[in-house]
Design a protein around this motif. Structure first.
Motif, PDB file in Angstrom:
ATOM      1  N   GLY A 230       0.833  -1.156  -0.171  1.00 16.53           N
ATOM      2  CA  GLY A 230       0.004   0.037   0.027  1.00 16.53           C
ATOM      3  C   GLY A 230       0.822   1.015  -0.049  1.00 16.53           C
ATOM      4  O   GLY A 230       0.523   2.348  -0.746  1.00 16.53           O
ATOM      5  N   ILE A 231       2.068   1.394   0.809  1.00 20.40           N
ATOM      6  CA  ILE A 231       2.756   2.465   0.898  1.00 20.40           C
ATOM      7  C   ILE A 231       3.436   2.798  -0.385  1.00 20.40           C
ATOM      8  O   ILE A 231       3.599   3.881  -0.875  1.00 20.40           O
ATOM      9  N   ALA A 232       3.984   1.536  -0.958  1.00 18.88           N
ATOM     10  CA  ALA A 232       4.764   1.513  -2.291  1.00 18.88           C
ATOM     11  C   ALA A 232       4.064   2.042  -3.411  1.00 18.88           C
ATOM     12  O   ALA A 232       4.540   2.478  -4.401  1.00 18.88           O
ATOM     13  N   ILE A 233       2.628   1.550  -3.374  1.00 20.17           N
ATOM     14  CA  ILE A 233       1.790   2.225  -4.676  1.00 20.17           C
ATOM     15  C   ILE A 233       1.184   3.295  -4.465  1.00 20.17           C
ATOM     16  O   ILE A 233       0.936   4.108  -5.253  1.00 20.17           O
ATOM     17  N   SER A 234       0.734   3.779  -3.061  1.00 19.38           N
ATOM     18  CA  SER A 234      -0.063   5.061  -2.794  1.00 19.38           C
ATOM     19  C   SER A 234       0.821   6.240  -2.866  1.00 19.38           C
ATOM     20  O   SER A 234       0.388   7.448  -3.470  1.00 19.38           O
ATOM     21  N   LEU A 235       2.089   6.087  -2.812  1.00 17.56           N
ATOM     22  CA  LEU A 235       2.827   7.432  -2.708  1.00 17.56           C
ATOM     23  C   LEU A 235       2.865   7.889  -4.278  1.00 17.56           C
ATOM     24  O   LEU A 235       2.946   8.832  -4.504  1.00 17.56           O
ATOM     25  N   PRO A 236       3.692   6.860  -5.244  1.00 19.83           N
ATOM     26  CA  PRO A 236       3.586   7.499  -6.523  1.00 19.83           C
ATOM     27  C   PRO A 236       2.250   7.684  -7.230  1.00 19.83           C
ATOM     28  O   PRO A 236       2.098   8.643  -8.075  1.00 19.83           O
ATOM     29  N   LEU A 237       1.245   6.812  -6.841  1.00 20.73           N
ATOM     30  CA  LEU A 237      -0.106   7.166  -7.475  1.00 20.73           C
ATOM     31  C   LEU A 237      -0.704   8.316  -7.015  1.00 20.73           C
ATOM     32  O   LEU A 237      -1.418   9.200  -7.825  1.00 20.73           O
ATOM     33  N   GLY A 238      -0.377   8.567  -5.523  1.00 20.79           N
ATOM     34  CA  GLY A 238      -0.896   9.968  -5.102  1.00 20.79           C
ATOM     35  C   GLY A 238      -0.178  11.096  -5.593  1.00 20.79           C
ATOM     36  O   GLY A 238      -0.823  12.067  -5.737  1.00 20.79           O
ATOM     37  N   ILE A 239       1.129  10.953  -6.186  1.00 18.50           N
ATOM     38  CA  ILE A 239       1.861  12.145  -6.597  1.00 18.50           C
ATOM     39  C   ILE A 239       1.112  12.437  -7.986  1.00 18.50           C
ATOM     40  O   ILE A 239       1.020  13.526  -8.363  1.00 18.50           O
ATOM     41  N   ILE A 240       0.716  11.304  -8.656  1.00 14.12           N
ATOM     42  CA  ILE A 240       0.472  11.633 -10.139  1.00 14.12           C
ATOM     43  C   ILE A 240      -1.161  11.904  -9.978  1.00 14.12           C
ATOM     44  O   ILE A 240      -1.529  12.884 -11.000  1.00 14.12           O
ATOM     45  N   LEU A 241      -1.798  11.537  -9.046  1.00 14.98           N
ATOM     46  CA  LEU A 241      -3.297  12.301  -8.943  1.00 14.98           C
ATOM     47  C   LEU A 241      -3.223  13.676  -8.554  1.00 14.98           C
ATOM     48  O   LEU A 241      -4.140  14.508  -8.989  1.00 14.98           O
ATOM     49  N   ALA A 242      -2.273  13.985  -7.603  1.00 13.23           N
ATOM     50  CA  ALA A 242      -2.096  15.405  -7.215  1.00 13.23           C
ATOM     51  C   ALA A 242      -1.764  16.268  -8.311  1.00 13.23           C
ATOM     52  O   ALA A 242      -2.375  17.534  -8.522  1.00 13.23           O
ATOM     53  N   LEU A 243      -0.899  15.967  -9.204  1.00 11.37           N
ATOM     54  CA  LEU A 243      -0.262  16.562 -10.431  1.00 11.37           C
ATOM     55  C   LEU A 243      -1.710  16.559 -11.247  1.00 11.37           C
ATOM     56  O   LEU A 243      -2.070  17.875 -12.091  1.00 11.37           O
ATOM     57  N   GLY A 244      -2.399  15.639 -11.482  1.00 13.41           N
ATOM     58  CA  GLY A 244      -3.578  15.643 -12.558  1.00 13.41           C
ATOM     59  C   GLY A 244      -4.934  16.393 -11.712  1.00 13.41           C
ATOM     60  O   GLY A 244      -5.441  17.146 -12.700  1.00 13.41           O
ATOM     61  N   ARG A 245      -4.800  16.417 -10.489  1.00 10.79           N
ATOM     62  CA  ARG A 245      -5.922  17.593 -10.049  1.00 10.79           C
ATOM     63  C   ARG A 245      -5.458  19.008 -10.281  1.00 10.79           C
ATOM     64  O   ARG A 245      -6.282  19.886 -10.499  1.00 10.79           O
ATOM     65  N   ARG A 246      -4.220  19.231 -10.368  1.00  8.96           N
ATOM     66  CA  ARG A 246      -3.679  20.610 -10.901  1.00  8.96           C
ATOM     67  C   ARG A 246      -3.459  20.883 -12.243  1.00  8.96           C
ATOM     68  O   ARG A 246      -3.060  21.970 -12.558  1.00  8.96           O
ATOM     69  N   SER A 247      -3.840  19.895 -12.999  1.00  6.36           N
ATOM     70  CA  SER A 247      -3.556  19.981 -14.562  1.00  6.36           C
ATOM     71  C   SER A 247      -4.425  21.021 -15.109  1.00  6.36           C
ATOM     72  O   SER A 247      -5.525  21.135 -14.510  1.00  6.36           O
ATOM     73  N   LYS A 248      -4.033  21.494 -16.196  1.00 11.15           N
ATOM     74  CA  LYS A 248      -4.704  22.433 -16.888  1.00 11.15           C
ATOM     75  C   LYS A 248      -5.629  21.880 -18.066  1.00 11.15           C
ATOM     76  O   LYS A 248      -6.376  22.636 -18.684  1.00 11.15           O
ATOM     77  N   MET A 249      -5.603  20.640 -18.228  1.00 14.22           N
ATOM     78  CA  MET A 249      -6.215  19.716 -19.059  1.00 14.22           C
ATOM     79  C   MET A 249      -7.551  19.355 -18.084  1.00 14.22           C
ATOM     80  O   MET A 249      -7.518  18.489 -17.234  1.00 14.22           O
ATOM     81  N   PRO A 250      -8.646  19.827 -18.704  1.00 16.70           N
ATOM     82  CA  PRO A 250      -9.952  19.806 -18.213  1.00 16.70           C
ATOM     83  C   PRO A 250     -10.353  18.192 -17.879  1.00 16.70           C
ATOM     84  O   PRO A 250     -10.782  17.600 -16.858  1.00 16.70           O
ATOM     85  N   ALA A 251     -10.143  17.209 -18.746  1.00 12.93           N
ATOM     86  CA  ALA A 251     -10.535  15.723 -18.875  1.00 12.93           C
ATOM     87  C   ALA A 251      -9.633  15.168 -17.748  1.00 12.93           C
ATOM     88  O   ALA A 251     -10.153  14.527 -16.801  1.00 12.93           O
TER      89      ALA A 251
END
Length: 385
Positions: free
Chosen positions: A186-207
């Motif tokens: 859980g730790i090994a997967i949640s950290l990189p996936l959480g970083i990707i989700l955080a970057l996606g939430r701040r993305s300028k691409m609406p989709a």
């Protein structure tokens, strides 16, 4: 002209004087930390009262009147030597923990194959300790072995079925083994996936932003129990006929996705704390988006949110106990399961088993907390004078 009298002017500097007695020593420390104000004094006295009342009773229960070995529950119902047992009082039944210790560690893992679990644990420690030491050499190779090679080797060792190893289904796993595997994956997967989700939430691409926002808010809006039920019960209903996944694998997916949603919000807080000038400076150097994030922004953001990241890790480690609801037995689950053993069913065994489980959880969580504090201080170089 008459020369002025300058005899009152000091020509030599005085040697430094020691601090006043009230500002140094153990008494000064007590005044500064425990008796600085009337409220501090009241709280200190109240704390001392609680310590004096609780610690002797706990030491008596845990050590003096405790029973350390025995064949069954009868040894935990005897009056301790050298004294009269008060009504309702009895010592800890560590004999129960001693008798069930192997189950607490391995669950129902095949006895003759438990060396594979021990070998996996030794490899985990030998690879993780140098990775946590900042000055240890060969960090790149160590990280490759720990995050890439070790999970593959651990899978073949624990599951078996290959290279002459006996297959051990995950239904036989339990105890600390399940807790460690769930939390580590859980730790090994949640950290990189959480970083990707955080970057996606701040993305300028609406989709992309919409998908990340929906995932984070939906997962954070439901308890982990619901996610586990969905992964264990509902997910197979949506799979094609004849296609199924191991129940332990479904729990791993549920726990990892749940933790990644919380991790995404922690990382997003760090990204928002970075000044806008850092983004503009990186762009003025001609860096691409990923170069800007990997080289400039993320190192600063992750350093700022180390307490939040470790707090999520600690919560994930403790939340592994919820897999008991879907029929899997982690450390706490296997301890509770053994309460029903007729040979050890007594009033003393539940408290002893729960204290043992709590102590194990506390050791791991306290270790993560102290390491994060040390790492945070070591990386806190931005405001040093």
């Amino acid at each position: 002209m008459q020369q002025a009298d300058l005899s009152y002017v000091r020509t030599e500097m005085l040697a430094p004087q020691p601090a006043p007695n009230r500002e140094r020593g153990f008494g000064a420390w007590l005044r500064a930390n425990l008796f600085a104000s009337p409220i501090d004094t009241v709280l200190t006295l109240l704390g001392l009262f609680l310590v004096v009342w609780f610690v002797p009773n706990f030491l008596r229960w845990a050590f003096i009147d405790a029973v350390w070995s025995g064949p069954d529950r009868s040894v935990c119902a005897t009056i301790p030597q050298g004294g009269i047992q008060p009504e309702g009082w009895s010592g800890a039944c560590w004999a129960f923990v001693n008798a069930k210790f192997a189950q607490f560690m391995y669950g129902r893992y095949t006895f003759s194959e438990r060396w594979r679990v021990d070998l996996t644990a030794i490899m985990f420690v030998l690879l993780m300790v140098p990775l946590l030491m900042p000055r240890a050499p060969y960090k790149g190779l160590n990280a490759l072995l720990f995050f890439v090679v070790f999970p593959i080797v651990a899978f073949f060792l624990l599951v078996g079925g290959y290279f002459g190893l006996r297959y051990v289904p995950t239904s036989e796993w339990g105890g600390l083994l399940v807790t460690m595997v769930l939390s580590f994956v859980g730790i090994a997967i949640s950290l990189p996936l959480g970083i990707i989700l955080a970057l996606g939430r701040r993305s300028k691409m609406p989709a992309i932003k919409l998908v990340c926002v929906i995932f984070i808010e939906v997962v954070r809006g439901v308890p982990l129990v619901t996610v586990l039920f969905m992964a264990s019960v509902m997910l197979p209903l949506f799979m094609p006929a004849g296609v199924t996944f191991d129940r332990f694998l479904r729990a791993l997916v549920g726990v990892s996705l749940f933790a990644s949603a919380y991790m995404a919000e922690v990382v997003r807080g760090g990204l928002q704390a970075i000044p806008k000038g850092q983004y503009e400076g990186a762009e003025s150097l001609g860096l691409s988006y990923w170069q800007k994030m990997i080289l400039i922004v993320l190192p600063q953001a992750l350093k700022l949110v180390i307490p939040g990241i470790v707090n999520t890790f600690i919560g994930l480690f403790k939340d592994t106990s919820l897999v008991y609801i879907i029929g899997m037995f982690d450390l706490l689950g296997i301890v509770r399961q053994n309460f029903t053993d007729a040979a050890w069913a007594s009033a003393q065994t539940p408290m002893s088993g729960l204290v043992f489980a709590g102590a194990v959880f506390w050791i791991f969580c306290f270790g993560m907390s102290r390491y994060s504090i040390w790492m945070e201080r070591r990386l806190d170089t931005g405001h040093r004078r």
